[in-house]
Design an enzyme around this catalytic site. Structure first.
Site, PDB file in Angstrom:
ATOM      1  N   ARG A 171     -23.414  85.373 -68.522  1.00  0.00           N
ATOM      2  CA  ARG A 171     -22.432  84.602 -68.484  1.00  0.00           C
ATOM      3  C   ARG A 171     -21.177  85.527 -68.291  1.00  0.00           C
ATOM      4  O   ARG A 171     -21.086  86.573 -68.997  1.00  0.00           O
ATOM      5  CB  ARG A 171     -22.245  83.638 -69.799  1.00  0.00           C
ATOM      6  CG  ARG A 171     -23.471  82.615 -70.079  1.00  0.00           C
ATOM      7  CD  ARG A 171     -23.347  81.597 -69.182  1.00  0.00           C
ATOM      8  NE  ARG A 171     -24.095  80.485 -69.273  1.00  0.00           N
ATOM      9  CZ  ARG A 171     -25.189  80.254 -68.417  1.00  0.00           C
ATOM     10  NH1 ARG A 171     -25.496  81.263 -67.516  1.00  0.00           N
ATOM     11  NH2 ARG A 171     -26.148  79.064 -68.716  1.00  0.00           N
ATOM     12  N   GLU A 204     -15.341  80.794 -63.892  1.00  0.00           N
ATOM     13  CA  GLU A 204     -15.989  80.551 -62.365  1.00  0.00           C
ATOM     14  C   GLU A 204     -15.832  79.009 -61.995  1.00  0.00           C
ATOM     15  O   GLU A 204     -15.782  78.901 -60.716  1.00  0.00           O
ATOM     16  CB  GLU A 204     -17.435  81.012 -62.246  1.00  0.00           C
ATOM     17  CG  GLU A 204     -18.293  80.145 -63.235  1.00  0.00           C
ATOM     18  CD  GLU A 204     -19.912  80.867 -63.251  1.00  0.00           C
ATOM     19  OE1 GLU A 204     -20.643  80.124 -62.667  1.00  0.00           O
ATOM     20  OE2 GLU A 204     -19.943  81.848 -63.683  1.00  0.00           O
ATOM     21  N   HIS A 261     -23.012  82.265 -58.878  1.00  0.00           N
ATOM     22  CA  HIS A 261     -24.131  81.788 -60.111  1.00  0.00           C
ATOM     23  C   HIS A 261     -25.231  81.267 -59.416  1.00  0.00           C
ATOM     24  O   HIS A 261     -25.645  80.047 -59.890  1.00  0.00           O
ATOM     25  CB  HIS A 261     -23.269  80.871 -60.877  1.00  0.00           C
ATOM     26  CG  HIS A 261     -24.040  80.582 -62.392  1.00  0.00           C
ATOM     27  ND1 HIS A 261     -23.162  80.125 -63.352  1.00  0.00           N
ATOM     28  CD2 HIS A 261     -25.282  80.821 -62.646  1.00  0.00           C
ATOM     29  CE1 HIS A 261     -24.033  80.220 -64.500  1.00  0.00           C
ATOM     30  NE2 HIS A 261     -25.335  80.339 -64.189  1.00  0.00           N
TER      31      HIS A 261
HETATM   32  P1  NAI Z   1     -33.195  84.473 -74.477  1.00  0.00           P
HETATM   33  O1  NAI Z   1     -32.817  83.980 -75.518  1.00  0.00           O
HETATM   34  O2  NAI Z   1     -34.740  84.724 -74.285  1.00  0.00           O
HETATM   35  O3  NAI Z   1     -32.670  86.192 -74.836  1.00  0.00           O
HETATM   36  C1  NAI Z   1     -31.532  86.409 -75.366  1.00  0.00           C
HETATM   37  C2  NAI Z   1     -31.603  87.851 -76.340  1.00  0.00           C
HETATM   38  O4  NAI Z   1     -30.305  88.093 -76.506  1.00  0.00           O
HETATM   39  C3  NAI Z   1     -32.560  87.537 -77.414  1.00  0.00           C
HETATM   40  O5  NAI Z   1     -33.337  88.749 -77.397  1.00  0.00           O
HETATM   41  C4  NAI Z   1     -31.778  87.669 -78.344  1.00  0.00           C
HETATM   42  O6  NAI Z   1     -32.172  88.321 -79.609  1.00  0.00           O
HETATM   43  C5  NAI Z   1     -30.334  88.287 -77.909  1.00  0.00           C
HETATM   44  N1  NAI Z   1     -29.074  88.272 -78.726  1.00  0.00           N
HETATM   45  C6  NAI Z   1     -28.355  87.011 -78.985  1.00  0.00           C
HETATM   46  N2  NAI Z   1     -27.522  86.961 -79.623  1.00  0.00           N
HETATM   47  C7  NAI Z   1     -27.143  88.387 -79.470  1.00  0.00           C
HETATM   48  C8  NAI Z   1     -25.880  89.161 -80.204  1.00  0.00           C
HETATM   49  N3  NAI Z   1     -25.090  88.679 -80.760  1.00  0.00           N
HETATM   50  N4  NAI Z   1     -25.996  90.493 -80.067  1.00  0.00           N
HETATM   51  C9  NAI Z   1     -27.250  91.099 -79.434  1.00  0.00           C
HETATM   52  N5  NAI Z   1     -28.124  90.404 -78.944  1.00  0.00           N
HETATM   53  C10 NAI Z   1     -28.236  89.178 -79.050  1.00  0.00           C
HETATM   54  O7  NAI Z   1     -32.362  84.252 -73.333  1.00  0.00           O
HETATM   55  P2  NAI Z   1     -32.980  84.614 -71.751  1.00  0.00           P
HETATM   56  O8  NAI Z   1     -33.773  83.468 -71.323  1.00  0.00           O
HETATM   57  O9  NAI Z   1     -33.305  86.016 -71.545  1.00  0.00           O
HETATM   58  O10 NAI Z   1     -31.484  84.463 -70.975  1.00  0.00           O
HETATM   59  C11 NAI Z   1     -30.542  85.180 -71.492  1.00  0.00           C
HETATM   60  C12 NAI Z   1     -29.024  84.615 -70.695  1.00  0.00           C
HETATM   61  O11 NAI Z   1     -29.106  84.424 -69.186  1.00  0.00           O
HETATM   62  C13 NAI Z   1     -28.978  83.175 -71.105  1.00  0.00           C
HETATM   63  O12 NAI Z   1     -28.447  82.569 -72.102  1.00  0.00           O
HETATM   64  C14 NAI Z   1     -28.164  82.445 -70.080  1.00  0.00           C
HETATM   65  O13 NAI Z   1     -26.640  82.430 -70.379  1.00  0.00           O
HETATM   66  C15 NAI Z   1     -28.340  83.625 -68.854  1.00  0.00           C
HETATM   67  N6  NAI Z   1     -28.993  82.904 -67.617  1.00  0.00           N
HETATM   68  C16 NAI Z   1     -28.250  82.792 -66.403  1.00  0.00           C
HETATM   69  C17 NAI Z   1     -28.642  82.455 -65.049  1.00  0.00           C
HETATM   70  C18 NAI Z   1     -28.259  82.453 -64.070  1.00  0.00           C
HETATM   71  O14 NAI Z   1     -28.563  81.694 -62.851  1.00  0.00           O
HETATM   72  N7  NAI Z   1     -27.157  83.333 -63.770  1.00  0.00           N
HETATM   73  C19 NAI Z   1     -30.088  81.450 -65.392  1.00  0.00           C
HETATM   74  C20 NAI Z   1     -30.520  81.597 -66.702  1.00  0.00           C
HETATM   75  C21 NAI Z   1     -30.018  82.390 -67.670  1.00  0.00           C
END
Ligand code: NAI
Length: 334
Positions: A231, A260, A300
């Site tokens: 993000r 964005e 995005h």
């Molecule tokens: P996920 O929930 O599987 O993984 C997120 C990781 O971040 C977890 O391992 C969690 O422990 C860690 N985390 C959470 N809070 C934290 C903190 N304060 N400090 C350190 N680590 C922390 O999520 P996933 O599926 O891997 O997606 C990640 C992000 O990617 C989504 O939240 C979304 O914002 C973004 N995304 C972007 C897309 C795009 O088109 N550009 C599409 C899909 C997701």
């Protein structure tokens, strides 16, 4: 039941028309805002993407709303507290192809590292000259992954396939995962100091906003390249521009930007006069980024492959059916 969908392409509409034949479906090509909400005021269900910001002001326009299906993994565009107060449930699409986002992150990484954008621009202009476009091998380099969740884990696998050393930072460490995927958890500082490439796969939550700022850029290698498909606000844009201007880092490849959505609106409207003045400063910063030679920005779209989008639509249709049959699926914890 009246259900409103926002920003769908024609082939995507058909998926919902087939899945929900007995209901009144309204389709709006634009994101939901307080301005176009009136046309949808009687809807009980909203199906939205991340560009529909569900604020208190938007929620105030709906008196019958019971359920929001966001057709995305992230849900930071929805005021969950306000939704909860009104008894509105929210579902998301937790999995639809986390490989899809990681594949794009790697495409960005290599596009930046191997100067693909500039190289193609040159050949299109009949310039078959590679001066100034030297890249670096990935094999033997260190990549730092922030967030070892679903997407981050795919990044680790791809990095291993390129024979890179992988280090990672996450609030929740899994020793089993570390062993299984062959990487090492380190502190954020160590990651920033050591990595040649840094890729962000964190959600935008309290504690991750501006997780990469001046302090972090200050300790990075001068050649370090940062990739953000998480993000926009994970990176402090002002600090990033400063780091690029002062050659503190090598470059940035960004699928997401702070503000964005304002940039998107501005591109559609020819004039930026409607933009809130407080946000204008942020927009100007974005523009500064868009024109730097060592910065690549995509709009995005990391999630945007036919396979992934089909899975998003199918899951969203199942989520909405779940609401209708009172067998909820993929509810967001509030
Ligand atoms: P996920 O929930 O599987 O993984 C997120 C990781 O971040 C977890 O391992 C969690 O422990 C860690 N985390 C959470 N809070 C934290 C903190 N304060 N400090 C350190 N680590 C922390 O999520 P996933 O599926 O891997 O997606 C990640 C992000 O990617 C989504 O939240 C979304 O914002 C973004 N995304 C972007 C897309 C795009 O088109 N550009 C599409 C899909 C997701």
């Amino acid at each position: 039941m009246q259900i409103s969908f926002f920003e769908l392409e024609n082939w995507e509409k058909e998926i919902f028309q087939k899945a929900l034949p007995k209901h009144k479906l309204l389709f709006d090509p634009k994101p939901l805002t307080a301005r176009n909400a009136l046309k949808h005021k009687d809807s009980e269900v909203l199906a939205i993407f991340v560009f529909s910001k569900i604020t208190k002001q938007v929620l105030d326009k709906f008196s019958k709303l019971k359920y929001i299906a966001t057709m995305s993994t992230g849900f930071d565009h929805i005021d969950l507290e306000e939704a909860k107060k009104r008894g509105i449930k929210v579902s998301n699409v937790p999995f639809y192809g986390q490989n899809t986002v990681a594949e794009h992150a790697f495409a960005l990484l290599q596009a930046l590292n191997r100067h693909i954008v500039e190289a193609v621009w040159r050949t299109r202009n009949q310039k078959f000259d590679y001066k100034g476009l030297m890249g670096s091998d990935l094999a033997g380099k260190t990549i730092g992954i922030l967030g070892t969740g679903n997407i981050g884990q795919h990044m680790i696998r791809y990095a291993n396939a390129f024979n890179m050393n992988v280090i990672a930072y996450d609030k929740f460490k899994s020793l089993a995962l570390e062993k299984k995927l062959n990487f090492k958890y380190v502190s954020l500082k160590k990651l920033c100091t050591t990595a040649d490439f840094i890729s962000l796969h964190l959600p935008l939550v309290e504690g991750t906003c501006h997780i990469i700022g001046e302090k972090e850029f200050d300790v990075m290698k001068k050649s370090a390249m940062i990739i953000n498909t998480g993000r926009g606000p994970l990176i402090d844009t002002k600090a990033l521009i400063d780091a690029l201007n002062k050659n503190k880092i090598g470059g940035a490849a960004l699928d997401v930007l702070e503000l964005e959505d304002d940039l998107r609106k501005e591109a559609k409207m020819a004039s930026s006069s409607f933009v809130n003045p407080n946000r204008l400063h942020g927009l100007v910063k974005n523009h500064a980024l868009l024109h730097k030679p060592n910065v690549i920005v995509t709009p995005h779209l990391a999630f945007y492959t036919r396979e992934a989008v089909t899975r998003i639509m199918d899951t969203s249709a199942q989520n909405i059916k779940g609401y209708i049959n009172k067998k909820y699926k993929n509810l967001v914890k509030m």
